[in-house]
Design a protein around this motif. Structure first.
Motif, PDB file in Angstrom:
ATOM      1  N   PRO A   1      35.313   3.084 -60.714  1.00 23.28           N
ATOM      2  CA  PRO A   1      36.273   3.708 -61.638  1.00 23.28           C
ATOM      3  C   PRO A   1      36.206   3.146 -63.059  1.00 23.28           C
ATOM      4  N   VAL A   2      35.826   1.883 -63.201  1.00 27.04           N
ATOM      5  CA  VAL A   2      35.722   1.297 -64.550  1.00 27.04           C
ATOM      6  C   VAL A   2      34.611   1.996 -65.329  1.00 27.04           C
ATOM      7  N   CYS A   3      33.488   2.230 -64.675  1.00 32.33           N
ATOM      8  CA  CYS A   3      32.372   2.925 -65.327  1.00 32.33           C
ATOM      9  C   CYS A   3      32.770   4.366 -65.662  1.00 32.33           C
ATOM     10  N   GLN A   4      33.488   5.017 -64.748  1.00 32.32           N
ATOM     11  CA  GLN A   4      33.947   6.379 -65.020  1.00 32.32           C
ATOM     12  C   GLN A   4      34.856   6.409 -66.241  1.00 32.32           C
ATOM     13  N   ARG A   5      35.751   5.421 -66.347  1.00 31.73           N
ATOM     14  CA  ARG A   5      36.647   5.373 -67.504  1.00 31.73           C
ATOM     15  C   ARG A   5      35.864   5.197 -68.799  1.00 31.73           C
ATOM     16  N   ASN A   6      34.764   4.450 -68.745  1.00 28.07           N
ATOM     17  CA  ASN A   6      33.953   4.228 -69.944  1.00 28.07           C
ATOM     18  C   ASN A   6      33.148   5.466 -70.330  1.00 28.07           C
ATOM     19  N   LEU A   7      32.704   6.226 -69.352  1.00 22.52           N
ATOM     20  CA  LEU A   7      31.819   7.359 -69.631  1.00 22.52           C
ATOM     21  C   LEU A   7      32.539   8.704 -69.756  1.00 22.52           C
TER      22      LEU A   7
ATOM     23  N   PRO B   1      36.107  10.292 -70.855  1.00 25.76           N
ATOM     24  CA  PRO B   1      37.422  10.033 -71.449  1.00 25.76           C
ATOM     25  C   PRO B   1      38.552  10.616 -70.596  1.00 25.76           C
ATOM     26  N   LEU B   2      39.691   9.943 -70.593  1.00 24.02           N
ATOM     27  CA  LEU B   2      40.832  10.401 -69.793  1.00 24.02           C
ATOM     28  C   LEU B   2      41.320  11.778 -70.229  1.00 24.02           C
ATOM     29  N   TRP B   3      41.276  12.066 -71.523  1.00 25.64           N
ATOM     30  CA  TRP B   3      41.755  13.357 -72.005  1.00 25.64           C
ATOM     31  C   TRP B   3      40.889  14.509 -71.506  1.00 25.64           C
ATOM     32  N   TYR B   4      39.646  14.221 -71.153  1.00 29.02           N
ATOM     33  CA  TYR B   4      38.727  15.266 -70.697  1.00 29.02           C
ATOM     34  C   TYR B   4      38.825  15.508 -69.193  1.00 29.02           C
ATOM     35  N   ARG B   5      39.293  14.515 -68.455  1.00 30.90           N
ATOM     36  CA  ARG B   5      39.338  14.612 -66.993  1.00 30.90           C
ATOM     37  C   ARG B   5      40.234  15.731 -66.491  1.00 30.90           C
ATOM     38  N   LYS B   6      41.283  16.064 -67.215  1.00 33.67           N
ATOM     39  CA  LYS B   6      42.181  17.122 -66.758  1.00 33.67           C
ATOM     40  C   LYS B   6      41.484  18.485 -66.716  1.00 33.67           C
ATOM     41  N   HIS B   7      40.341  18.608 -67.382  1.00 31.24           N
ATOM     42  CA  HIS B   7      39.594  19.863 -67.383  1.00 31.24           C
ATOM     43  C   HIS B   7      38.479  19.887 -66.334  1.00 31.24           C
ATOM     44  N   MET B   8      38.262  18.772 -65.658  1.00 28.37           N
ATOM     45  CA  MET B   8      37.179  18.673 -64.680  1.00 28.37           C
ATOM     46  C   MET B   8      37.720  18.910 -63.275  1.00 28.37           C
TER      47      MET B   8
END
Length: 56
Positions: A36-42, A44-51
């Motif tokens: 999850p740390v790598c996911q957070r780095n690659l 962005p949290l603002w983009y995850r709501k669209h995935m």
């Protein structure tokens, strides 16, 4: 009326494709290598709501 039916059909297709993508994403993922740390780095949290794979 036919335009409404076309939109409804497209929504159903989208839902089935989303479910298919989520299944694919879960199938290829290796639980032991989840980072999850790598996911957070690659990703962005603002983009995850669209995935769709990040939902649920």
């Amino acid at each position: 009326m036919s335009e409404f039916l076309a939109r409804e059909s497209a929504a159903k297709d989208t839902d089935s494709m989303t479910a298919l993508w989520k299944t694919f994403f879960q199938t290829i993922g290796i639980k032991e290598r989840k980072n999850p740390v790598c996911q957070r780095n690659l990703i962005p949290l603002w983009y995850r709501k669209h995935m769709s794979e990040m939902q649920d």
